[in-house]
Motif scaffolding. Sequence first.
Motif, PDB file in Angstrom:
ATOM      1  N   CYS A  14     -27.284  47.555 -29.765  1.00 56.12           N
ATOM      2  CA  CYS A  14     -26.572  47.190 -31.112  1.00 56.12           C
ATOM      3  C   CYS A  14     -27.629  46.524 -32.084  1.00 56.12           C
ATOM      4  CB  CYS A  14     -25.565  46.056 -30.792  1.00 56.12           C
ATOM      5  SG  CYS A  14     -24.106  46.616 -29.851  1.00 56.12           S
ATOM      6  N   GLY A  15     -28.822  46.398 -31.717  1.00 54.50           N
ATOM      7  CA  GLY A  15     -29.884  45.981 -32.744  1.00 54.50           C
ATOM      8  C   GLY A  15     -29.662  44.398 -33.105  1.00 54.50           C
ATOM      9  N   TYR A  16     -30.486  43.960 -33.551  1.00 58.41           N
ATOM     10  CA  TYR A  16     -30.321  42.509 -33.814  1.00 58.41           C
ATOM     11  C   TYR A  16     -29.329  41.868 -34.582  1.00 58.41           C
ATOM     12  CZ  TYR A  16     -35.465  41.893 -32.580  1.00 58.41           C
ATOM     13  OH  TYR A  16     -36.743  41.700 -31.952  1.00 58.41           O
ATOM     14  N   ARG A  17     -29.099  42.621 -35.759  1.00 59.20           N
ATOM     15  CA  ARG A  17     -28.021  42.181 -36.757  1.00 59.20           C
ATOM     16  C   ARG A  17     -26.514  42.340 -35.949  1.00 59.20           C
ATOM     17  NH1 ARG A  17     -29.374  41.312 -42.113  1.00 59.20           N
ATOM     18  NH2 ARG A  17     -27.130  40.872 -42.278  1.00 59.20           N
ATOM     19  N   GLY A  18     -26.357  43.520 -35.176  1.00 59.30           N
ATOM     20  CA  GLY A  18     -25.054  43.934 -34.570  1.00 59.30           C
ATOM     21  C   GLY A  18     -24.972  42.690 -33.429  1.00 59.30           C
ATOM     22  N   VAL A  19     -25.956  42.369 -32.607  1.00 65.94           N
ATOM     23  CA  VAL A  19     -25.673  41.345 -31.634  1.00 65.94           C
ATOM     24  C   VAL A  19     -25.300  39.988 -32.219  1.00 65.94           C
ATOM     25  CG1 VAL A  19     -27.145  40.011 -29.713  1.00 65.94           C
ATOM     26  CG2 VAL A  19     -27.100  42.480 -29.760  1.00 65.94           C
ATOM     27  N   TRP A  20     -26.095  39.722 -33.299  1.00 66.60           N
ATOM     28  CA  TRP A  20     -25.879  38.356 -34.103  1.00 66.60           C
ATOM     29  C   TRP A  20     -24.413  38.355 -34.686  1.00 66.60           C
ATOM     30  CZ3 TRP A  20     -27.610  33.530 -34.514  1.00 66.60           C
ATOM     31  CH2 TRP A  20     -27.167  33.079 -35.341  1.00 66.60           C
ATOM     32  N   SER A  21     -23.833  39.589 -35.118  1.00 67.50           N
ATOM     33  CA  SER A  21     -22.556  39.457 -35.738  1.00 67.50           C
ATOM     34  C   SER A  21     -21.368  39.320 -34.576  1.00 67.50           C
ATOM     35  CB  SER A  21     -22.141  40.972 -36.485  1.00 67.50           C
ATOM     36  OG  SER A  21     -23.117  40.949 -37.532  1.00 67.50           O
TER      37      SER A  21
END
Length: 67
Positions: A14-21
């Motif tokens: 999911c990538g950094y931003r996807g996981v954070w979201s």
Amino acid sequence: MVYFVLAMALFGECGYRGVWSALVAAPCLPDVDPSAAALRQGRRRLGSAPLCALSLFSWATDRVTAE
């Protein structure tokens, strides 16, 4: 940041931003939107020690339950 690193291990595609979201999707959490660079720097600052400790704990727990 530890939760973020654990989630990255599980959902790295999911990538950094996807996981954070996904981690902050609850309505009661503050609306914070760090950049991918900020998340990467936080992960680097955290280092590998907490995850190494977690893997050692898991390894010890597995050994105890196997006996």
